[in-house]
Design a protein around this motif. Structure first.
Motif, PDB file in Angstrom:
ATOM      1  N   ILE A 121       0.858  -1.186   0.000  1.00  0.00           N
ATOM      2  CA  ILE A 121       0.000   0.000   0.000  1.00  0.00           C
ATOM      3  C   ILE A 121       0.894   1.235   0.000  1.00  0.00           C
ATOM      4  N   THR A 122       0.680   2.104  -0.960  1.00  0.00           N
ATOM      5  CA  THR A 122       1.441   3.341  -1.023  1.00  0.00           C
ATOM      6  C   THR A 122       0.677   4.334  -1.899  1.00  0.00           C
ATOM      7  N   GLY A 123       1.234   5.495  -2.055  1.00  0.00           N
ATOM      8  CA  GLY A 123       0.608   6.528  -2.870  1.00  0.00           C
ATOM      9  C   GLY A 123       1.521   7.722  -2.981  1.00  0.00           C
ATOM     10  N   LYS A 124       0.975   8.791  -3.471  1.00  0.00           N
ATOM     11  CA  LYS A 124       1.743  10.004  -3.710  1.00  0.00           C
ATOM     12  C   LYS A 124       1.639  10.936  -2.500  1.00  0.00           C
ATOM     13  N   ARG A 125       2.773  11.316  -1.966  1.00  0.00           N
ATOM     14  CA  ARG A 125       2.752  12.309  -0.904  1.00  0.00           C
ATOM     15  C   ARG A 125       2.408  13.668  -1.509  1.00  0.00           C
ATOM     16  N   TYR A 126       1.393  14.277  -0.971  1.00  0.00           N
ATOM     17  CA  TYR A 126       0.881  15.531  -1.508  1.00  0.00           C
ATOM     18  C   TYR A 126       1.681  16.707  -0.973  1.00  0.00           C
ATOM     19  N   TRP A 127       2.240  17.513  -1.881  1.00  0.00           N
ATOM     20  CA  TRP A 127       2.938  18.745  -1.539  1.00  0.00           C
ATOM     21  C   TRP A 127       4.005  18.528  -0.459  1.00  0.00           C
ATOM     22  N   ALA A 128       4.878  17.566  -0.666  1.00  0.00           N
ATOM     23  CA  ALA A 128       5.907  17.292   0.337  1.00  0.00           C
ATOM     24  C   ALA A 128       6.697  18.545   0.686  1.00  0.00           C
ATOM     25  N   HIS A 129       7.091  19.298  -0.349  1.00  0.00           N
ATOM     26  CA  HIS A 129       7.826  20.557  -0.160  1.00  0.00           C
ATOM     27  C   HIS A 129       7.084  21.706  -0.826  1.00  0.00           C
ATOM     28  N   GLY A 130       5.778  21.655  -0.772  1.00  0.00           N
ATOM     29  CA  GLY A 130       4.995  22.690  -1.425  1.00  0.00           C
ATOM     30  C   GLY A 130       4.592  22.289  -2.830  1.00  0.00           C
ATOM     31  N   PRO A 131       3.924  23.178  -3.562  1.00  0.00           N
ATOM     32  CA  PRO A 131       3.333  22.819  -4.861  1.00  0.00           C
ATOM     33  C   PRO A 131       4.285  22.815  -6.037  1.00  0.00           C
ATOM     34  N   GLU A 132       5.578  23.158  -5.853  1.00  0.00           N
ATOM     35  CA  GLU A 132       6.440  23.327  -7.024  1.00  0.00           C
ATOM     36  C   GLU A 132       7.810  22.661  -6.917  1.00  0.00           C
ATOM     37  N   LYS A 133       8.284  22.298  -5.772  1.00  0.00           N
ATOM     38  CA  LYS A 133       9.689  21.940  -5.600  1.00  0.00           C
ATOM     39  C   LYS A 133      10.038  20.518  -6.009  1.00  0.00           C
ATOM     40  N   ASP A 134       9.070  19.625  -6.085  1.00  0.00           N
ATOM     41  CA  ASP A 134       9.352  18.219  -6.355  1.00  0.00           C
ATOM     42  C   ASP A 134       8.777  17.787  -7.703  1.00  0.00           C
ATOM     43  N   PRO A 135       9.251  16.676  -8.261  1.00  0.00           N
ATOM     44  CA  PRO A 135       8.698  16.188  -9.521  1.00  0.00           C
ATOM     45  C   PRO A 135       7.192  15.957  -9.424  1.00  0.00           C
ATOM     46  N   ASP A 136       6.450  16.543 -10.351  1.00  0.00           N
ATOM     47  CA  ASP A 136       5.001  16.416 -10.402  1.00  0.00           C
ATOM     48  C   ASP A 136       4.375  16.716  -9.046  1.00  0.00           C
ATOM     49  N   ALA A 137       4.833  17.785  -8.429  1.00  0.00           N
ATOM     50  CA  ALA A 137       4.383  18.129  -7.079  1.00  0.00           C
ATOM     51  C   ALA A 137       2.881  18.335  -7.003  1.00  0.00           C
ATOM     52  N   GLY A 138       2.298  18.864  -8.072  1.00  0.00           N
ATOM     53  CA  GLY A 138       0.864  19.130  -8.076  1.00  0.00           C
ATOM     54  C   GLY A 138       0.033  18.048  -8.725  1.00  0.00           C
ATOM     55  N   GLY A 139       0.638  16.870  -8.934  1.00  0.00           N
ATOM     56  CA  GLY A 139      -0.093  15.776  -9.559  1.00  0.00           C
ATOM     57  C   GLY A 139      -1.196  15.218  -8.674  1.00  0.00           C
ATOM     58  N   THR A 140      -2.019  14.364  -9.250  1.00  0.00           N
ATOM     59  CA  THR A 140      -3.148  13.788  -8.524  1.00  0.00           C
ATOM     60  C   THR A 140      -2.663  12.990  -7.313  1.00  0.00           C
ATOM     61  N   PRO A 141      -3.171  13.297  -6.117  1.00  0.00           N
ATOM     62  CA  PRO A 141      -2.726  12.597  -4.903  1.00  0.00           C
ATOM     63  C   PRO A 141      -3.406  11.238  -4.756  1.00  0.00           C
ATOM     64  N   VAL A 142      -2.857  10.256  -5.430  1.00  0.00           N
ATOM     65  CA  VAL A 142      -3.472   8.938  -5.498  1.00  0.00           C
ATOM     66  C   VAL A 142      -3.037   8.059  -4.328  1.00  0.00           C
ATOM     67  N   LEU A 143      -3.870   7.058  -4.069  1.00  0.00           N
ATOM     68  CA  LEU A 143      -3.582   6.027  -3.077  1.00  0.00           C
ATOM     69  C   LEU A 143      -3.900   4.682  -3.728  1.00  0.00           C
ATOM     70  N   TYR A 144      -2.944   3.730  -3.690  1.00  0.00           N
ATOM     71  CA  TYR A 144      -3.096   2.437  -4.360  1.00  0.00           C
ATOM     72  C   TYR A 144      -2.741   1.291  -3.414  1.00  0.00           C
ATOM     73  N   TRP A 145      -3.339   0.145  -3.685  1.00  0.00           N
ATOM     74  CA  TRP A 145      -2.780  -1.092  -3.152  1.00  0.00           C
ATOM     75  C   TRP A 145      -2.378  -1.965  -4.328  1.00  0.00           C
ATOM     76  N   PHE A 146      -1.228  -2.596  -4.178  1.00  0.00           N
ATOM     77  CA  PHE A 146      -0.656  -3.427  -5.229  1.00  0.00           C
ATOM     78  C   PHE A 146      -0.797  -4.886  -4.808  1.00  0.00           C
ATOM     79  N   GLU A 147      -1.649  -5.589  -5.523  1.00  0.00           N
ATOM     80  CA  GLU A 147      -1.966  -6.973  -5.194  1.00  0.00           C
ATOM     81  C   GLU A 147      -0.840  -7.898  -5.666  1.00  0.00           C
ATOM     82  N   LEU A 148      -0.290  -8.664  -4.721  1.00  0.00           N
ATOM     83  CA  LEU A 148       0.704  -9.665  -5.075  1.00  0.00           C
ATOM     84  C   LEU A 148       0.008 -10.894  -5.650  1.00  0.00           C
ATOM     85  N   VAL A 149       0.445 -11.298  -6.845  1.00  0.00           N
ATOM     86  CA  VAL A 149      -0.096 -12.485  -7.506  1.00  0.00           C
ATOM     87  C   VAL A 149       1.064 -13.436  -7.772  1.00  0.00           C
TER      88      VAL A 149
END
Length: 404
Positions: free
Chosen positions: A321-349
């Protein structure tokens, strides 16, 4: 219904599997409950705070009473923080520090600053204006410290590095009020307060928990108190989030799961393989690529700053389970800082017709696209139904995701 802690959750899910109750990914849905849209912390916790048998959510200065989570009660003085800046809570842990039968709350104020613990008022927990604050340890470095039973004494310890050395600390007296003594486990390295990536788990299968960092793992010796622990260098990335030891490929040994760069891209599992010298080595297998252009089934996001490993669908296999940390250093400083703040689970098969890494694949399943993660996320069974639930806190607020 009772909240099921992680140690019992595994048993509950195992019984569900035996009885044929594990769910297909298509059957799994999460109900999203917004605790608040205020920025109070980058972390969250799960626990039965008032002892009523219902799981509660902890986000920053408040605990929210389950099962509705509409009532909140104070732990420490609240403050609304500017999401362009930072909070005073980067990690939250829930534990009965003083062994009085009531769950307390620990909070890391800031990387490189103290971890404090707040004493549960017990029977007055719903009436108290705040909880008594105690110092656990004054200087806790790393952005992913953890709370785990690293020395096998049956009680969890605060695991971190400080002054460039790995170590752990726990209460020295029953009340937990004295400063917690530090047990040093490594030689000094060039780690600093904002170093990313740390974990605790049994890498070599000897029954003792080891330390993990982005640049290797430290083997706990058989004789307690012996320091430094033996370092086994390995490149697990530049430093991501929480690091986990779990058997991904089903061969019985401990593989490593971690994000590769907390503020970039990349999620991977490292297959444990024999080294040429008879020791342990690892082979890296990417789940999410290390570049913005790559993807897994069209899925890609930056800043996987919090990673949990748990069995989401009750099939007995560890999911991620992981996702995108939203605005870690504000809206501009990180790669795709303003991207969609998604949350996913990755199913192991696992493919039963293959073996090792060839049998392993991961299927991404979106939980949400308007929350993301902070520096930590909490997992547990909030209502005793045997299904895994999540609590998340970050600059967008606090959230419960309850399986339906």
């Amino acid at each position: 219904m009772m909240i099921v802690p992680r140690s019992r959750l595994a048993l509950v899910l195992l019984l569900a599997i035996i009885s044929g109750r594990h769910l297909s990914a298509a059957d799994i849905q999460f109900e999203k409950i917004v605790l608040t849209d205020r920025f109070h912390a980058e972390a969250a916790g799960v626990g039965d705070i008032d002892g009523d048998g219902q799981g509660d959510a902890i986000y920053g200065p408040f605990w929210y009473a389950g099962p509705s989570f509409t009532e909140r009660f104070p732990i420490y003085p609240p403050e609304d923080f500017d999401p362009h800046k930072y909070s005073n809570n980067f990690a939250t842990f829930i534990a009965d520090v003083d062994a009085d039968g009531h769950l307390d709350v620990l909070a890391n104020v800031w990387p490189g600053k103290e971890v404090a613990w707040f004493k549960n008022p017990g029977d007055n927990v719903r009436k108290a204006a705040g909880w008594q604050r105690q110092l656990a340890f004054p200087t806790v470095d790393n952005e992913s410290p953890t709370y785990a039973d690293i020395n096998g004494d049956g009680r969890e310890e605060l695991c971190f590095h400080t002054d460039g050395m790995l170590g752990f600390a726990g209460p020295s007296d029953p009340s937990g009020t004295d400063r917690w003594p530090l047990t040093v486990c490594s030689e000094k390295e060039d780690w600093q307060r904002y170093t990313h990536g740390l974990g605790v788990g049994d890498v070599n299968g000897d029954g003792r928990a080891d330390f993990l960092m982005a640049n290797g793992w430290w083997e706990q010796p058989a004789k307690p108190g012996r320091s430094p622990w033996t370092k086994h260098p390995f490149d697990f990335g530049s430093g991501g989030a929480q690091m986990h030891v779990t058997d991904i490929d089903g061969d019985g040994d401990g593989d490593i799961v971690t994000s590769l760069a907390a503020h970039q891209y990349g999620l991977a599992w490292f297959e444990q393989v024999p080294a040429a010298d008879g020791g342990i080595s690892f082979t890296k297998h990417l789940i999410l690529p290390e570049n913005a252009e790559g993807s897994l089934s069209g899925i890609q996001f930056s800043q996987p700053h919090a990673v949990a490993v748990a069995d989401v669908n009750g099939d007995g296999l560890p999911d991620i389970i992981t996702g995108k940390r939203y605005w870690a250093h504000g809206p501009e400083k990180d790669p795709d800082a303003g991207g969609t703040p998604v949350l996913y689970w990755f199913e192991l098969v696992r493919n039963p017709a293959s073996h090792g890494a060839e049998a392993v694949s991961f299927k991404p399943h979106r939980i949400d696209d308007a929350s993301g993660v902070g520096t930590q996320l909490a997992t547990g069974d909030l209502n005793g139904d045997g299904r895994l639930d999540l609590v998340i806190g970050n600059k967008r607020g606090g959230f419960v995701f309850r399986q339906r």
